[in-house]
Design an enzyme around this catalytic site. Structure first.
Site, PDB file in Angstrom:
ATOM      1  N   THR A 109       0.793  -1.221   0.000  1.00  5.39           N
ATOM      2  CA  THR A 109       0.000   0.000   0.000  1.00  5.39           C
ATOM      3  C   THR A 109       0.828   1.274   0.000  1.00  5.39           C
ATOM      4  O   THR A 109       1.982   1.282   0.459  1.00  5.39           O
ATOM      5  CB  THR A 109      -0.922  -0.004   1.238  1.00  5.39           C
ATOM      6  OG1 THR A 109      -1.619   1.234   1.335  1.00  5.39           O
ATOM      7  CG2 THR A 109      -0.103  -0.184   2.514  1.00  5.39           C
ATOM      8  N   TYR A 133      -2.344   0.140  10.266  1.00  6.84           N
ATOM      9  CA  TYR A 133      -2.482  -0.531   8.969  1.00  6.84           C
ATOM     10  C   TYR A 133      -1.195  -0.384   8.158  1.00  6.84           C
ATOM     11  O   TYR A 133      -0.644  -1.373   7.656  1.00  6.84           O
ATOM     12  CB  TYR A 133      -3.666   0.061   8.208  1.00  6.84           C
ATOM     13  CG  TYR A 133      -3.709  -0.339   6.750  1.00  6.84           C
ATOM     14  CD1 TYR A 133      -4.000  -1.642   6.372  1.00  6.84           C
ATOM     15  CD2 TYR A 133      -3.447   0.601   5.741  1.00  6.84           C
ATOM     16  CE1 TYR A 133      -4.044  -2.003   5.032  1.00  6.84           C
ATOM     17  CE2 TYR A 133      -3.490   0.241   4.402  1.00  6.84           C
ATOM     18  CZ  TYR A 133      -3.785  -1.063   4.053  1.00  6.84           C
ATOM     19  OH  TYR A 133      -3.814  -1.409   2.728  1.00  6.84           O
TER      20      TYR A 133
END
Length: 299
Positions: A109, A133
């Site tokens: 990501t 995250y």
């Protein structure tokens, strides 16, 4: 049909669902839910034994890990689960892939960056995630790199599609329910259609396994950025999504500070995709083009 075996984790996810359809020409795909003969193959990424059991059963030539803990805000209160899925599970997959001399495809990501850059991030730029995250996804990357082998980590961003939970579907739903939408306008990135990711992944794999090209897979292994071209804000993305909606709500731009969330987001997370283009000759479409194709994909 090729006798090449492919193991796909998370076939019902946004990217996994598209991979299951795009990669059929590469070999026989087994998913972690059902094989081609309907035999159940269950795998819980929070359970290491489950992962090893599935890999040992299939003995895949290619592992596609489209699974992740992606609830960015919820991860702040569930760090252990996020760590198991985003960090420990990819490490186990990397170990298993290396044992089998298999190719591992893993997705990461833009949230591994802190958003302080003014230019699109390159693969070698310093990472500094600002959320649980992002931190767990970075740990997953680092674990795979440390283990080595034939791995490809594709960092993508702002993923959306016509299924699952994502910004596009949320905006469409809210437009039907409300007359006013307030959307953050000071975070910049590249909206990326899940099908564009799956198509690009399939094109990379086709080159890696091509007997004609005979590429040195181990030498090419590493991290690649894989997003649609261009950049925008969530507000501008919302405008583009709803431009042709039946009901036209008012869309009001707001700042991040006006929309507080449990997890901090990078203010700027555009990724430079030059390495992918230079290595494999692959460029994803402009985000506007991909969005148009996505919105018309079910018509």
């Amino acid at each position: 049909m090729s006798d090449r075996r492919i193991l796909l984790f998370a076939p019902d996810g946004q990217v996994g669902w598209e991979l299951l359809r795009c990669a059929q020409s590469l070999g026989a795909i087994t998913t972690t839910k059902r094989t081609h003969d309907n035999a159940l193959l269950r795998s819980d990424l929070a359970d290491p034994d489950s992962i090893c059991r599935v890999v040992a059963s299939v003995k895949p030539h290619i592992i596609l890990n489209a699974a992740a803990y992606t609830a960015v805000d919820k991860a702040e209160s569930e760090p252990e689960l996020a760590n198991k899925v985003n960090h420990l599970a990819p490490a186990i997959l990397a170990e298993q892939a290396k044992k089998l001399n298999s190719v591992l495809i893993h997705y990461s990501t833009d949230y591994v960056f802190d958003g302080s850059s003014q230019y699109p991030y390159r693969e070698k730029d310093s990472v500094n995630p600002v959320s649980i995250y992002g931190k767990t996804k970075l740990q997953g990357e680092e674990a795979i790199k440390a283990i080595g082998g034939q791995y490809f980590i594709f960092r993508t961003a702002w993923v959306y599609g016509m299924r699952g939970k994502n910004f596009l579907l949320t905006m469409q739903r809210l437009a039907r329910e409300r007359d006013l939408l307030r959307v953050v306008d000071d975070q910049r990135g590249a909206p990326t259609w899940s099908r564009s990711i799956a198509e690009a992944t399939t094109q990379v794999l086709a080159q890696l396994i091509s007997p004609r090209l005979q590429l040195n897979v181990a030498e090419l292994a590493g991290i690649y950025h894989m997003t649609c071209n261009g950049q925008t804000t969530w507000y501008r993305f919302a405008q583009a999504i709803l431009a042709h909606a039946e009901k036209q709500p008012i869309i009001e731009p707001i700042s991040t500070s006006e929309y507080p969330t449990p997890a901090k987001r990078p203010a700027y997370s555009s990724l430079c995709n030059s390495k992918l283009a230079e290595t494999f000759g692959i460029r994803l479409p402009a985000w506007e083009t991909a969005l148009e194709l996505c919105l018309n994909s079910d018509k």
